[in-house]
Design a protein around this motif. Structure first.
Motif, PDB file in Angstrom:
ATOM      1  N   ILE A   1       6.772 -10.134   2.640  1.00 47.88           N
ATOM      2  CA  ILE A   1       7.280 -11.011   1.672  1.00 47.88           C
ATOM      3  C   ILE A   1       8.458 -11.434   2.131  1.00 47.88           C
ATOM      4  N   VAL A   2       8.738 -12.592   2.758  1.00 45.67           N
ATOM      5  CA  VAL A   2       9.660 -13.191   3.378  1.00 45.67           C
ATOM      6  C   VAL A   2      11.012 -13.618   2.386  1.00 45.67           C
ATOM      7  N   CYS A   3      10.567 -14.592   1.355  1.00 47.35           N
ATOM      8  CA  CYS A   3      11.590 -14.747   0.364  1.00 47.35           C
ATOM      9  C   CYS A   3      10.952 -15.474  -0.859  1.00 47.35           C
ATOM     10  N   GLY A   4      11.482 -15.836  -1.740  1.00 48.62           N
ATOM     11  CA  GLY A   4      11.054 -16.726  -2.873  1.00 48.62           C
ATOM     12  C   GLY A   4      11.728 -18.152  -2.801  1.00 48.62           C
ATOM     13  N   ILE A   5      11.120 -19.051  -3.261  1.00 47.64           N
ATOM     14  CA  ILE A   5      11.732 -20.362  -3.448  1.00 47.64           C
ATOM     15  C   ILE A   5      11.497 -20.839  -5.160  1.00 47.64           C
ATOM     16  N   SER A   6      12.711 -20.775  -5.566  1.00 43.97           N
ATOM     17  CA  SER A   6      12.504 -21.331  -7.225  1.00 43.97           C
ATOM     18  C   SER A   6      12.764 -22.901  -7.088  1.00 43.97           C
ATOM     19  N   PHE A   7      12.155 -23.401  -7.942  1.00 37.92           N
ATOM     20  CA  PHE A   7      12.231 -24.903  -7.671  1.00 37.92           C
ATOM     21  C   PHE A   7      11.711 -25.602  -8.886  1.00 37.92           C
ATOM     22  N   GLY A   8      12.266 -26.828  -9.166  1.00 41.28           N
ATOM     23  CA  GLY A   8      12.008 -27.744 -10.403  1.00 41.28           C
ATOM     24  C   GLY A   8      13.045 -28.854 -10.403  1.00 41.28           C
ATOM     25  N   TYR A   9      13.202 -29.160 -11.654  1.00 41.45           N
ATOM     26  CA  TYR A   9      14.384 -30.468 -11.757  1.00 41.45           C
ATOM     27  C   TYR A   9      15.605 -29.968 -11.956  1.00 41.45           C
ATOM     28  N   GLU A  10      16.678 -30.495 -11.148  1.00 42.27           N
ATOM     29  CA  GLU A  10      17.938 -29.685 -11.423  1.00 42.27           C
ATOM     30  C   GLU A  10      18.775 -30.183 -12.739  1.00 42.27           C
ATOM     31  N   ASP A  11      19.267 -29.152 -13.326  1.00 38.65           N
ATOM     32  CA  ASP A  11      20.115 -29.376 -14.593  1.00 38.65           C
ATOM     33  C   ASP A  11      21.290 -29.923 -13.953  1.00 38.65           C
ATOM     34  N   ARG A  12      21.725 -31.118 -13.849  1.00 42.92           N
ATOM     35  CA  ARG A  12      22.943 -31.645 -13.351  1.00 42.92           C
ATOM     36  C   ARG A  12      24.040 -31.353 -13.829  1.00 42.92           C
TER      37      ARG A  12
END
Length: 231
Positions: A198-209
């Protein structure tokens, strides 16, 4: 030998703009990213270079209830067990690397209003990692353990390509070693085989600017600090 005259192409300007605008997103809107958009990001990321074209990366990507279940389980897990990463964390940060790490942390704490020495507030902010910063999706990146460090390096190139591809589609991301620090839980929860690192995680979605955590940008070292020119 004469050097080829320097020209700045449209592709170069677009790529530079993408790199300039991309940043680690630490607060997300709850809105899901369409499956077709995620697939386009993945298709682009699949073009990442790798040694002998081995392409050692595999991903588990969550959405909806799967993300919520993972988030809830992870938050419960980190309060009771110690980190146990597959990949050893840095032995130490020293010199300029320590300075850069501190500068990044100070920028974040200033942005979200954590006072120096407030351990309770800093701990609360650190736990946002395991809340996935509110992201609707997380990708867990794994490598074939038989490929050793070079398989992991290849995954690093993949992660960078994923982040840039996502940015080109207006999708915010943050690569998280913090998730990999609890590899036994991640592996068991998501059914990842033992022969995958397990190298890493990437959390993703649309930014709360509008969120304060997304208001700062980190600096980059000048070329003379990282390049030793030889002629």
């Amino acid at each position: 030998m004469n050097a080829v005259p320097d020209t700045v192409t449209a592709d170069a300007m677009t790529f530079d703009q993408l790199l300039q605008s991309r940043h680690s997103c630490r607060a997300f809107l709850p809105d899901a990213v369409a499956r077709t958009t995620i697939e386009r990001i993945l298709e682009t990321a699949q073009r990442a270079p790798s040694w002998c074209n081995a392409q050692p990366w595999k991903l588990v990507i969550t959405s909806g209830a799967a993300t919520e279940d993972f988030r809830r389980g992870l938050l419960e897990h980190v309060t009771t067990l110690k980190p146990a990463p597959d990949i050893a964390f840095p032995r130490e940060y020293r010199g300029v690397y320590l300075e850069r790490r501190r500068a990044c942390g100070l920028q974040l704490y200033n942005a979200v209003g954590v006072a120096r020495g407030d351990r309770e507030a800093s701990g609360r902010q650190a736990r946002e990692n395991f809340r996935l910063f509110g992201a609707p999706h997380v990708a867990i990146v794994t490598a074939d353990s038989a490929l050793g460090p070079y398989g992991t390096i290849d995954c690093g190139a993949y992660v960078t390509t994923f982040l840039l591809a996502a940015a080109s589609h207006g999708v915010g991301c943050i690569a998280q070693a913090a998730l990999a620090s609890y590899s036994p839980f991640v592996r068991a929860h998501l059914g990842i085989p033992e022969d995958r690192i397990i190298v890493c995680g990437i959390s993703f979605g649309y930014e709360d600017r509008a969120h304060p955590a997304n208001q700062f940008r980190t600096a980059r070292a000048p070329l003379n600090d990282v390049v030793d020119w030889r002629s």
